[in-house]
Design a protein around this motif. Structure first.
Motif, PDB file in Angstrom:
ATOM      1  N   LEU A   6       4.534   5.428 -10.808  1.00  0.00           N
ATOM      2  CA  LEU A   6       4.668   5.573  -9.365  1.00  0.00           C
ATOM      3  C   LEU A   6       6.081   6.058  -9.066  1.00  0.00           C
ATOM      4  N   ASN A   7       6.184   7.197  -8.382  1.00  0.00           N
ATOM      5  CA  ASN A   7       7.485   7.780  -8.061  1.00  0.00           C
ATOM      6  C   ASN A   7       7.879   7.612  -6.597  1.00  0.00           C
ATOM      7  N   THR A   8       7.068   6.911  -5.820  1.00  0.00           N
ATOM      8  CA  THR A   8       7.365   6.737  -4.395  1.00  0.00           C
ATOM      9  C   THR A   8       8.534   5.783  -4.214  1.00  0.00           C
ATOM     10  N   PHE A   9       9.569   6.252  -3.543  1.00  0.00           N
ATOM     11  CA  PHE A   9      10.749   5.432  -3.277  1.00  0.00           C
ATOM     12  C   PHE A   9      10.432   4.426  -2.171  1.00  0.00           C
ATOM     13  N   ASP A  10      10.925   3.194  -2.350  1.00  0.00           N
ATOM     14  CA  ASP A  10      10.775   2.141  -1.346  1.00  0.00           C
ATOM     15  C   ASP A  10      12.119   1.958  -0.647  1.00  0.00           C
TER      16      ASP A  10
ATOM     17  N   THR B  77       0.832  -1.204   0.000  1.00  0.00           N
ATOM     18  CA  THR B  77       0.000   0.000   0.000  1.00  0.00           C
ATOM     19  C   THR B  77       0.859   1.243   0.000  1.00  0.00           C
ATOM     20  N   TRP B  78       0.694   2.065  -1.039  1.00  0.00           N
ATOM     21  CA  TRP B  78       1.233   3.416  -1.082  1.00  0.00           C
ATOM     22  C   TRP B  78       0.047   4.375  -1.070  1.00  0.00           C
TER      23      TRP B  78
ATOM     24  N   LEU C 131       7.613   1.554   6.362  1.00  0.00           N
ATOM     25  CA  LEU C 131       7.084   1.955   5.051  1.00  0.00           C
ATOM     26  C   LEU C 131       5.596   1.656   4.928  1.00  0.00           C
ATOM     27  N   ARG C 132       4.896   1.877   6.035  1.00  0.00           N
ATOM     28  CA  ARG C 132       3.440   1.864   6.015  1.00  0.00           C
ATOM     29  C   ARG C 132       2.959   3.310   5.914  1.00  0.00           C
TER      30      ARG C 132
END
Length: 450
Positions: A325-329, A243-244, A386-387
């Motif tokens: 999606l540009n969200t870094f993990d 989930t992002w 990373l929630r």
């Protein structure tokens, strides 16, 4: 009361024997890396014999472990005085290991873990694991350069920015894995395929080989000179139902990274860049992070000290309606990414982090300040696991200010104490999300290793 009496007796006993036998103890964060130096012709007593036993000319069996006690308290844990407050809770972690080495060819390492907690109402998965194998692996050395490992292991890659032991929380992170490694004086190359252990919290009930998450890696460290080093790596992670802020889907991504670290004149530096590509559901992943850390020593009260600056840019999603999606993990970062207060994690973030560290005899002191902004106003703020902790419900960038202190006392090689305090003052993003109360956090740690 009896328990604490036993612990204190053990501490006093071990300290007395260490002073008496003058053995050199260097306990590693990963206990398979313990370094014990002793002259067997001169060393006598129960503990040295228990610590490292010779079973033959080239075979040894060593034992050890640790006990860590923490008491932790929050005020306004979620930046709101209106929510119920868990004033204080107590964490206990016991670990006991055995390490068999046979002729520099084969080794078997086993480490039991029991992590317990009391007085906390809402438990996180990393708070409790009543009894489990934290590590259990066999390693075979083909020669002086090549070895293969199969089993369960705690791992830290590089500076631990993307894959770490997760030492801050009560329960460490373990992987079931197969690993091949090459190493010589200046080069180390590690490749592995790993499945993270999913915690259930009971007795030997953790979810083993759950392929909802996997991690594969090829990691090359090169020491070009005494002051110039690089890490170059590929990390591939799969995670189902991630989930992002933009939604929930299967996340499959490749991280391509370069870390440059070393020293120049009196400065030390540790800089890292990571680019991520892959897929999130039907979206393409295009994410990145750049981290810079520079430090300079100075003298304070006649003792060694250092002043440093860290800063990071960590991409967030530019739009939740496009095909990218540009969200870094941050993959599997340390649980205390910005201190044990652990409010913000390495996704959609910009931070500036000056700090001062000093050593005064057996005391260590550190003071730091961190300012946090959202990288993208269209993405939320995430916790260290990373929630999605704080969804994007307004257009503000500035998250808040954090001030932290750590005071440590190393009593001896076996026993140390630490007090950490943190204060986070919420700013525009949190305030406009209805979270406007200052957070106070304190954790006291006492750790005994043997």
């Amino acid at each position: 009361m009896k328990f604490w009496t036993v612990i204190m007796c053990l501490i006093c006993f071990v300290f007395a024997k260490a002073q008496e036998t003058k053995i050199s103890y260097d306990f590693g964060l990963l206990r398979q890396n313990d370094r014990i130096t002793m002259n067997r012709d001169k060393v006598k007593g129960f503990y040295p014999g228990f610590k490292q036993m010779q079973l033959g000319e080239k075979t040894s069996l060593s034992f050890g472990g640790s006990y860590r006690f923490q008491t932790e308290t929050f005020i306004n844990e979620q930046f709101s005085s209106e929510e119920d407050q868990n004033d204080i809770w107590f964490l206990n972690r016991f670990q006991l290991y055995s390490h068999l080495k046979v002729s520099d060819i084969f080794e078997l390492f086993t480490e039991l873990n029991s992590s317990l907690i009391t007085s906390k109402a809402n438990l996180a998965p990393v708070d409790r694991d009543e009894l489990s194998f934290n590590q259990l692996f066999a390693r075979y050395h083909f020669n002086d350069h090549w070895n293969v490992l199969i089993g369960r292991q705690n791992i830290r890659l590089g500076s631990g920015r993307l894959v770490d032991v997760r030492e801050g929380p009560n329960v460490r992170l373990s992987f079931d894995m197969a690993q091949l490694e090459f190493q010589d004086e200046k080069t180390k190359v590690t490749g592995f395929y790993a499945v993270p252990v999913q915690l259930e919290g009971g007795v030997f009930d953790n979810d083993v080989l759950n392929f909802d998450k996997i991690l594969a890696a090829l990691y090359w460290t090169q020491n070009w000179s005494a002051s110039n080093n690089t890490d170059i790596y590929l990390l591939y992670k799969e995670e189902k139902n991630k989930t992002w802020d933009s939604g929930t889907a299967d996340d499959n991504r490749l991280s391509i990274g370069l870390r440059h670290f070393g020293s120049w004149k009196k400065f030390t530096y540790n800089n890292e860049f990571v680019y991520q590509t892959g897929s999130f559901g039907n979206q393409n992943i295009r994410a990145w992070t750049a981290s810079f850390n520079i430090e300079h020593p100075f003298r304070l009260l006649g003792e060694n000290a250092a002043i440093g600056l860290k800063t990071e840019g960590i991409s967030g999603d530019a739009s939740n309606t496009d095909s990218t999606l540009n969200t870094f993990d941050g993959l599997y970062p340390r649980g205390a990414y910005f201190g044990r207060v652990a409010r913000f994690g390495p996704s959609n973030l910009i931070d500036i982090h000056p700090y001062i560290n000093t050593q005064l005899g057996n005391f260590s002191l550190s003071l730091d300040y961190v300012a946090f902004w959202r990288f993208s106003k269209r993405d939320g703020v995430y916790s260290p696991p990373l929630r999605l902790e704080y969804p994007s419900i307004n257009g503000e960038h500035f998250i808040g200010n954090q001030i932290g202190t750590i005071t440590g006392l190393e009593v001896n090689a076996f026993f140390n104490l630490e007090l950490e305090t943190n204060l986070i003052i919420p700013s525009n993003f949190l305030v406009n999300s209805g979270l406007d109360d200052t957070l106070f956090h304190t954790v006291i740690t006492a750790e005994f290793k043997f």
